[in-house]
Design a protein around this motif. Structure first.
Motif, PDB file in Angstrom:
ATOM      1  N   SER A  54     -30.099 -94.004 -12.211  1.00 45.81           N
ATOM      2  CA  SER A  54     -30.337 -94.049 -13.659  1.00 45.81           C
ATOM      3  C   SER A  54     -31.325 -95.134 -14.075  1.00 45.81           C
ATOM      4  O   SER A  54     -31.716 -95.186 -15.243  1.00 45.81           O
ATOM      5  CB  SER A  54     -29.006 -94.255 -14.397  1.00 45.81           C
ATOM      6  N   ALA A  55     -31.703 -96.008 -13.164  1.00 55.54           N
ATOM      7  CA  ALA A  55     -32.781 -96.973 -13.397  1.00 55.54           C
ATOM      8  C   ALA A  55     -33.555 -97.032 -12.089  1.00 55.54           C
ATOM      9  O   ALA A  55     -33.466 -97.991 -11.332  1.00 55.54           O
ATOM     10  CB  ALA A  55     -32.238 -98.333 -13.797  1.00 55.54           C
ATOM     11  N   CYS A  56     -34.327 -95.988 -11.829  1.00 55.16           N
ATOM     12  CA  CYS A  56     -34.853 -95.757 -10.478  1.00 55.16           C
ATOM     13  C   CYS A  56     -36.011 -96.655 -10.101  1.00 55.16           C
ATOM     14  O   CYS A  56     -36.365 -96.736  -8.926  1.00 55.16           O
ATOM     15  CB  CYS A  56     -35.248 -94.290 -10.312  1.00 55.16           C
ATOM     16  N   GLY A  57     -36.630 -97.355 -11.084  1.00 62.44           N
ATOM     17  CA  GLY A  57     -37.789 -98.160 -10.751  1.00 62.44           C
ATOM     18  C   GLY A  57     -38.847 -97.308 -10.076  1.00 62.44           C
ATOM     19  O   GLY A  57     -39.089 -96.159 -10.452  1.00 62.44           O
ATOM     20  N   HIS A  58     -39.481 -97.844  -9.044  1.00 63.92           N
ATOM     21  CA  HIS A  58     -40.490 -97.048  -8.330  1.00 63.92           C
ATOM     22  C   HIS A  58     -39.889 -96.301  -7.147  1.00 63.92           C
ATOM     23  O   HIS A  58     -40.622 -95.787  -6.305  1.00 63.92           O
ATOM     24  CB  HIS A  58     -41.688 -97.895  -7.920  1.00 63.92           C
ATOM     25  N   GLY A  59     -38.549 -96.259  -7.081  1.00 64.34           N
ATOM     26  CA  GLY A  59     -37.907 -95.321  -6.171  1.00 64.34           C
ATOM     27  C   GLY A  59     -37.417 -95.858  -4.843  1.00 64.34           C
ATOM     28  O   GLY A  59     -37.298 -95.097  -3.890  1.00 64.34           O
ATOM     29  N   ASN A  60     -37.097 -97.153  -4.757  1.00 63.07           N
ATOM     30  CA  ASN A  60     -36.668 -97.698  -3.467  1.00 63.07           C
ATOM     31  C   ASN A  60     -35.436 -97.007  -2.896  1.00 63.07           C
ATOM     32  O   ASN A  60     -35.362 -96.760  -1.690  1.00 63.07           O
ATOM     33  CB  ASN A  60     -36.422 -99.202  -3.576  1.00 63.07           C
ATOM     34  N   PHE A  61     -34.459 -96.723  -3.748  1.00 57.21           N
ATOM     35  CA  PHE A  61     -33.271 -96.012  -3.267  1.00 57.21           C
ATOM     36  C   PHE A  61     -33.603 -94.554  -2.957  1.00 57.21           C
ATOM     37  O   PHE A  61     -33.231 -94.018  -1.909  1.00 57.21           O
ATOM     38  CB  PHE A  61     -32.137 -96.084  -4.295  1.00 57.21           C
ATOM     39  N   LEU A  62     -34.293 -93.894  -3.867  1.00 61.98           N
ATOM     40  CA  LEU A  62     -34.569 -92.470  -3.698  1.00 61.98           C
ATOM     41  C   LEU A  62     -35.465 -92.206  -2.493  1.00 61.98           C
ATOM     42  O   LEU A  62     -35.288 -91.204  -1.791  1.00 61.98           O
ATOM     43  CB  LEU A  62     -35.212 -91.907  -4.974  1.00 61.98           C
ATOM     44  N   ILE A  63     -36.420 -93.090  -2.219  1.00 57.67           N
ATOM     45  CA  ILE A  63     -37.318 -92.860  -1.094  1.00 57.67           C
ATOM     46  C   ILE A  63     -36.558 -92.960   0.224  1.00 57.67           C
ATOM     47  O   ILE A  63     -36.805 -92.204   1.167  1.00 57.67           O
ATOM     48  CB  ILE A  63     -38.517 -93.836  -1.127  1.00 57.67           C
ATOM     49  N   GLU A  64     -35.592 -93.871   0.300  1.00 58.79           N
ATOM     50  CA  GLU A  64     -34.813 -94.001   1.529  1.00 58.79           C
ATOM     51  C   GLU A  64     -33.869 -92.812   1.704  1.00 58.79           C
ATOM     52  O   GLU A  64     -33.697 -92.304   2.820  1.00 58.79           O
ATOM     53  CB  GLU A  64     -34.033 -95.304   1.532  1.00 58.79           C
ATOM     54  N   GLY A  97     -33.910 -89.110 -11.008  1.00 54.40           N
ATOM     55  CA  GLY A  97     -34.113 -90.489 -11.423  1.00 54.40           C
ATOM     56  C   GLY A  97     -34.548 -90.591 -12.868  1.00 54.40           C
ATOM     57  O   GLY A  97     -35.165 -89.667 -13.412  1.00 54.40           O
ATOM     58  N   ILE A  98     -34.207 -91.714 -13.479  1.00 45.56           N
ATOM     59  CA  ILE A  98     -34.642 -92.039 -14.844  1.00 45.56           C
ATOM     60  C   ILE A  98     -35.168 -93.462 -14.823  1.00 45.56           C
ATOM     61  O   ILE A  98     -34.590 -94.338 -14.160  1.00 45.56           O
ATOM     62  CB  ILE A  98     -33.471 -91.965 -15.851  1.00 45.56           C
ATOM     63  N   ASP A  99     -36.259 -93.717 -15.517  1.00 45.38           N
ATOM     64  CA  ASP A  99     -36.706 -95.093 -15.712  1.00 45.38           C
ATOM     65  C   ASP A  99     -37.378 -95.209 -17.066  1.00 45.38           C
ATOM     66  O   ASP A  99     -38.036 -94.267 -17.529  1.00 45.38           O
ATOM     67  CB  ASP A  99     -37.653 -95.552 -14.610  1.00 45.38           C
ATOM     68  N   ILE A 100     -37.228 -96.373 -17.677  1.00 46.38           N
ATOM     69  CA  ILE A 100     -37.748 -96.580 -19.022  1.00 46.38           C
ATOM     70  C   ILE A 100     -39.230 -96.947 -19.014  1.00 46.38           C
ATOM     71  O   ILE A 100     -39.897 -96.896 -20.051  1.00 46.38           O
ATOM     72  CB  ILE A 100     -36.921 -97.668 -19.749  1.00 46.38           C
ATOM     73  N   ILE A 144     -37.588 -86.529 -11.992  1.00 42.01           N
ATOM     74  CA  ILE A 144     -37.809 -87.959 -12.207  1.00 42.01           C
ATOM     75  C   ILE A 144     -38.352 -88.115 -13.628  1.00 42.01           C
ATOM     76  O   ILE A 144     -39.487 -87.729 -13.919  1.00 42.01           O
ATOM     77  CB  ILE A 144     -38.797 -88.542 -11.172  1.00 42.01           C
ATOM     78  N   VAL A 145     -37.529 -88.685 -14.499  1.00 43.18           N
ATOM     79  CA  VAL A 145     -37.760 -88.599 -15.944  1.00 43.18           C
ATOM     80  C   VAL A 145     -38.081 -89.967 -16.537  1.00 43.18           C
ATOM     81  O   VAL A 145     -37.436 -90.977 -16.212  1.00 43.18           O
ATOM     82  CB  VAL A 145     -36.510 -88.025 -16.634  1.00 43.18           C
ATOM     83  N   TRP A 146     -39.061 -89.974 -17.409  1.00 46.02           N
ATOM     84  CA  TRP A 146     -39.379 -91.172 -18.196  1.00 46.02           C
ATOM     85  C   TRP A 146     -38.457 -91.183 -19.402  1.00 46.02           C
ATOM     86  O   TRP A 146     -38.598 -90.360 -20.306  1.00 46.02           O
ATOM     87  CB  TRP A 146     -40.845 -91.130 -18.609  1.00 46.02           C
ATOM     88  N   GLY A 147     -37.487 -92.087 -19.399  1.00 45.94           N
ATOM     89  CA  GLY A 147     -36.530 -92.105 -20.489  1.00 45.94           C
ATOM     90  C   GLY A 147     -35.579 -93.277 -20.403  1.00 45.94           C
ATOM     91  O   GLY A 147     -35.727 -94.172 -19.569  1.00 45.94           O
ATOM     92  N   ASP A 148     -34.592 -93.261 -21.280  1.00 50.64           N
ATOM     93  CA  ASP A 148     -33.592 -94.328 -21.391  1.00 50.64           C
ATOM     94  C   ASP A 148     -32.226 -93.735 -21.090  1.00 50.64           C
ATOM     95  O   ASP A 148     -31.703 -92.926 -21.858  1.00 50.64           O
ATOM     96  CB  ASP A 148     -33.632 -94.916 -22.802  1.00 50.64           C
ATOM     97  N   ALA A 149     -31.638 -94.138 -19.983  1.00 48.29           N
ATOM     98  CA  ALA A 149     -30.343 -93.588 -19.580  1.00 48.29           C
ATOM     99  C   ALA A 149     -29.225 -94.010 -20.521  1.00 48.29           C
ATOM    100  O   ALA A 149     -28.163 -93.371 -20.550  1.00 48.29           O
ATOM    101  CB  ALA A 149     -30.010 -94.030 -18.150  1.00 48.29           C
ATOM    102  N   LEU A 150     -29.427 -95.066 -21.302  1.00 49.03           N
ATOM    103  CA  LEU A 150     -28.390 -95.526 -22.231  1.00 49.03           C
ATOM    104  C   LEU A 150     -28.351 -94.687 -23.505  1.00 49.03           C
ATOM    105  O   LEU A 150     -27.299 -94.520 -24.119  1.00 49.03           O
ATOM    106  CB  LEU A 150     -28.612 -96.997 -22.577  1.00 49.03           C
ATOM    107  N   THR A 151     -29.507 -94.170 -23.922  1.00 49.99           N
ATOM    108  CA  THR A 151     -29.555 -93.367 -25.146  1.00 49.99           C
ATOM    109  C   THR A 151     -29.585 -91.870 -24.857  1.00 49.99           C
ATOM    110  O   THR A 151     -29.515 -91.061 -25.784  1.00 49.99           O
ATOM    111  CB  THR A 151     -30.806 -93.722 -25.974  1.00 49.99           C
ATOM    112  N   PHE A 152     -29.747 -91.497 -23.567  1.00 49.36           N
ATOM    113  CA  PHE A 152     -29.850 -90.105 -23.126  1.00 49.36           C
ATOM    114  C   PHE A 152     -31.109 -89.423 -23.657  1.00 49.36           C
ATOM    115  O   PHE A 152     -31.182 -88.207 -23.728  1.00 49.36           O
ATOM    116  CB  PHE A 152     -28.621 -89.281 -23.559  1.00 49.36           C
ATOM    117  N   GLN A 153     -32.114 -90.221 -24.023  1.00 49.88           N
ATOM    118  CA  GLN A 153     -33.329 -89.692 -24.628  1.00 49.88           C
ATOM    119  C   GLN A 153     -34.544 -89.996 -23.743  1.00 49.88           C
ATOM    120  O   GLN A 153     -34.595 -91.013 -23.037  1.00 49.88           O
ATOM    121  CB  GLN A 153     -33.570 -90.318 -26.009  1.00 49.88           C
TER     122      GLN A 153
END
Length: 225
Positions: A54-64, A97-100, A144-153
């Protein structure tokens, strides 16, 4: 198909002090990423197990996670290009993934795409199919979405509800796409005791999709815009 950029691994834990102050952005280095993922090692190696960062950044977890999943695909389906491609699409489509920060989203998508191409090149460099790469790229643009996981937007102007696609294998050579609202999935997680989309034979809660698509081939998902 957009340019596929070869990038060096992003290991630095801080991009800038302003980003730390304004967004709390600190990257997790690969050692800690792998240590945490090893706690659920079996799931990270299962091709169709779903992960959301929900805060994927540039994907360190997802890439692994994708690296581990593609290693499983390679070990099982390397002898058949079509099976390798289809199961690679399943592996990629299981990651969300989501990142603001928009640049993080762009970097994350590129890194995941390039990781797939890295595996693809090892076995089929001279026979790569553009339609397969296009399908991977399209799925990443949705997952992989540009958004805010806290507001769901989304972070677009105006913002819209975040929607994720479920990509499920159907009959041979075809995939089924259903779209679900992120908020609806989280509300379920908070109030329901049944698991969501379990494939372990347990009782499950299956939410109502906001959009349902007809069956399409693995290499035709880009038509479902």
């Amino acid at each position: 198909m957009s340019n596929q950029l070869k990038q060096e691994p992003l290991d630095s834990q801080v991009v800038s002090r302003n980003r730390v102050t304004n967004h709390g952005e600190v990257y997790t280095n690969p050692r800690e990423v792998n240590a945490m993922l090893d706690l659920v090692k079996h799931e990270t190696e299962r091709i169709d197990s779903r992960f959301l960062e929900s805060a994927c950044g540039h994907g360190n977890f997802l890439i692994e996670i994708l690296t581990r999943k593609l290693a499983t695909v390679e070990s099982r389906y390397k002898k058949s290009q079509t099976e390798f491609e289809c199961y690679s699409i399943i592996a990629v489509s299981s990651l969300y993934g989501i990142d603001i920060l928009e640049d993080n989203v762009v970097d994350c998508r590129k890194r995941l795409l390039n990781k797939f191409i890295e595996f693809y090149d090892k076995s089929y460099k001279s026979n790569k199919r553009e339609e397969c790469i296009n399908s991977i790229e399209f799925i990443l643009s949705k997952n992989i979405v540009w958004g805010d996981a806290l507001t769901f937007q989304t972070a677009s102007n105006p913002p819209k509800p975040i929607v994720f696609s479920e990509w499920s294998p159907a009959t041979e050579g075809f995939v089924k796409r259903r779209d679900y609202s992120f908020e609806g999935l989280l509300i379920h997680a908070e109030i329901e005791s049944l698991p969501l989309f379990s494939d372990m034979g347990d009782g499950v809660f299956i939410p109502t999709p906001v959009k349902d698509y007809p069956l399409t081939s693995y290499f035709g998902v880009t038509n479902e815009r």
